[in-house]
Write an enzyme that holds these catalytic residues in place. Sequence first.
Site, PDB file in Angstrom:
ATOM      1  N   CYS A  46     -14.299  17.696 -30.849  1.00 16.79           N
ATOM      2  CA  CYS A  46     -14.077  17.938 -30.295  1.00 16.79           C
ATOM      3  C   CYS A  46     -14.864  19.568 -30.045  1.00 16.79           C
ATOM      4  CB  CYS A  46     -12.728  18.238 -29.695  1.00 16.79           C
ATOM      5  SG  CYS A  46     -11.540  18.592 -31.303  1.00 16.79           S
ATOM      6  N   GLY A  85      -7.640  13.297 -28.288  1.00 19.38           N
ATOM      7  CA  GLY A  85      -8.799  12.733 -27.676  1.00 19.38           C
ATOM      8  C   GLY A  85      -9.385  13.442 -25.886  1.00 19.38           C
ATOM      9  N   SER A  86      -9.972  12.344 -25.823  1.00 22.52           N
ATOM     10  CA  SER A  86     -10.853  13.028 -24.529  1.00 22.52           C
ATOM     11  C   SER A  86      -9.837  13.300 -23.722  1.00 22.52           C
ATOM     12  CB  SER A  86     -11.536  11.568 -23.918  1.00 22.52           C
ATOM     13  OG  SER A  86     -10.391  10.664 -22.871  1.00 22.52           O
ATOM     14  N   THR A  87     -10.543  14.205 -22.729  1.00 25.80           N
ATOM     15  CA  THR A  87     -10.134  14.622 -21.444  1.00 25.80           C
ATOM     16  C   THR A  87      -9.865  13.779 -20.119  1.00 25.80           C
ATOM     17  OG1 THR A  87     -11.261  16.635 -22.179  1.00 25.80           O
ATOM     18  CG2 THR A  87     -11.002  16.358 -19.310  1.00 25.80           C
ATOM     19  N   GLU A  88     -10.414  12.592 -19.922  1.00 27.16           N
ATOM     20  CA  GLU A  88     -10.583  11.751 -19.054  1.00 27.16           C
ATOM     21  C   GLU A  88      -9.020  10.780 -19.454  1.00 27.16           C
ATOM     22  OE1 GLU A  88     -12.770   7.631 -18.539  1.00 27.16           O
ATOM     23  OE2 GLU A  88     -13.214   8.392 -20.383  1.00 27.16           O
ATOM     24  N   VAL A  89      -8.679  10.743 -20.909  1.00 27.80           N
ATOM     25  CA  VAL A  89      -7.342   9.898 -20.788  1.00 27.80           C
ATOM     26  C   VAL A  89      -6.393  10.823 -20.946  1.00 27.80           C
ATOM     27  CG1 VAL A  89      -5.833   8.546 -22.600  1.00 27.80           C
ATOM     28  CG2 VAL A  89      -8.852   8.202 -22.439  1.00 27.80           C
ATOM     29  N   GLY A  90      -6.368  12.242 -21.862  1.00 29.31           N
ATOM     30  CA  GLY A  90      -6.060  13.629 -21.370  1.00 29.31           C
ATOM     31  C   GLY A  90      -4.582  13.411 -19.696  1.00 29.31           C
ATOM     32  N   GLU A 117      -4.934  17.821 -26.921  1.00 31.03           N
ATOM     33  CA  GLU A 117      -6.507  18.652 -27.539  1.00 31.03           C
ATOM     34  C   GLU A 117      -7.252  17.573 -26.936  1.00 31.03           C
ATOM     35  OE1 GLU A 117      -8.726  19.715 -29.065  1.00 31.03           O
ATOM     36  OE2 GLU A 117      -8.039  18.846 -31.024  1.00 31.03           O
TER      37      GLU A 117
END
Length: 500
Positions: free
Chosen positions: A302, A245-250, A268
Amino acid sequence: SAAATSAVPAPNQQPEVFCNQIFINNEWHDAVSKKTFPTVNPSTGEVICQVAEGSKEDVDKAVKAARAAFQLGSPWRRMDASDRGRLLNRLADLIERDRTYLAALETLDNGKPYVISYLVDLDMVLKCLRYYAGWADKYHGKTIPIDGDFFSYTRHEPVGVCGQIIPWNFPLLMQAWKLGPALATGNVVVMKVAEQTPLTALYVANLIKEAGFPPGVVNIVPGFGPTAGAAIASHEDVDKVAFTGSTEVGHLIQVAAGSSNLKRVTLELGGKSPNIIMSDADMDWAVEQAHFALFFNQGQCCCAGSRTFVQEDVYDEFVERSVARAKSRVVGNPFDSRTEQGPQVDETQFKKILGYIKSGQQEGAKLLCGGGAAADRGYFIQPTVFGDVKDGMTIAKEEIFGPVMQILKFKTIEEVVGRANNSKYGLAAAVFTKDLDKANYLSQALQAGTVWINCYDVFGAQSPFGGYKMSGSGRELGEYGLQAYTEVKTVTIKVPQKNS
């Protein structure tokens, strides 16, 4: 190709929904709270159906079921590795049996063209599951010649309960990428599917049961990130979390893992991948591939080639031809076989992308085509191309995740390496050139988990994929993809006398 398209069976444009609850212990359950949420058809904005909304209580139930299925002496722990492979192959066969239905359901819920769902997504799902089925009894430890009168060997043991959180851009394919290596190595799974696209992954749950996987081995909870996703990431009895998913949620997942039980983490995440067009590239091929690199899957990749760097002496020609190609892109009903581009996945993404387009115009990029909504209902956006993009612009730095192409000019190979690498992301990169020296130099110089030379978005179940920098950690696919799902145990035994 036209031949491939003609071989695709006609879809049912209104596929029936059979599975919209929570799957735990091979049974269907309502949410503990009895709450539901709507999933929407992005082509129309209309609700397809209500889906059970899993939350922390449901995740707790799923983790308990998974933990029970993983107990020593359980049918799953006692099963021969080769039989785990047979179950994965059986699952692939059942997905293939229901391929037409699943492709239509994916298109209904996600909006991607049905021909692509059928020929690309489902094809790669089958290949991924069959690839990992083959690994089930072939990934194992070694005997080691340790000093002294000892015998030492390693075991590759399953990590245990794996939380897996999958995105909405390739729902079936990301499910396969996660399930394949986890199940081949003998783990148990609690999967959270994206709230935008829960339907296909839930249908596959039925096939998991039909294939003969024991109860509790795979549990699937539809729900939202801040509730169900967060419950998995911070759960004290989950041994590993894998997130796409998104880097923010990562960031949030890694923090939750660290502040709970230090569970293993693979991520990822996002990208802003450079696609470098050298002046000696085959121009016809480079234009078509750069178009594909960005616009494939409505721009919702992505690893999309979202910074197209073009050498100055071919820049004008490349821009002109790229604009013509974007203008000819067929946007429309994803069930129509002529459609190249369907809607964005939901209203949130739709508005976000239009916001990025506005910011590009405000910051001085040249809007060469597109720029707005492409229909009066649904979440369709015109194929959009910006020229004269500068590295400091928001559209050159942030992941747009939509059909918006940025074209940037460069002079020298040294300059483009510095600019391409000047990003917090490092998921993929590509180079178009006929010069072997340039290709080899760039493939080593670019900071990215995948570098494509004279092609783009070429994936094989056999080749690993993953990010440098803030595009994530760990690898999926290939033999490398098994490492995240195993613990290496060393066993050392005293022997009376060691002989070589």
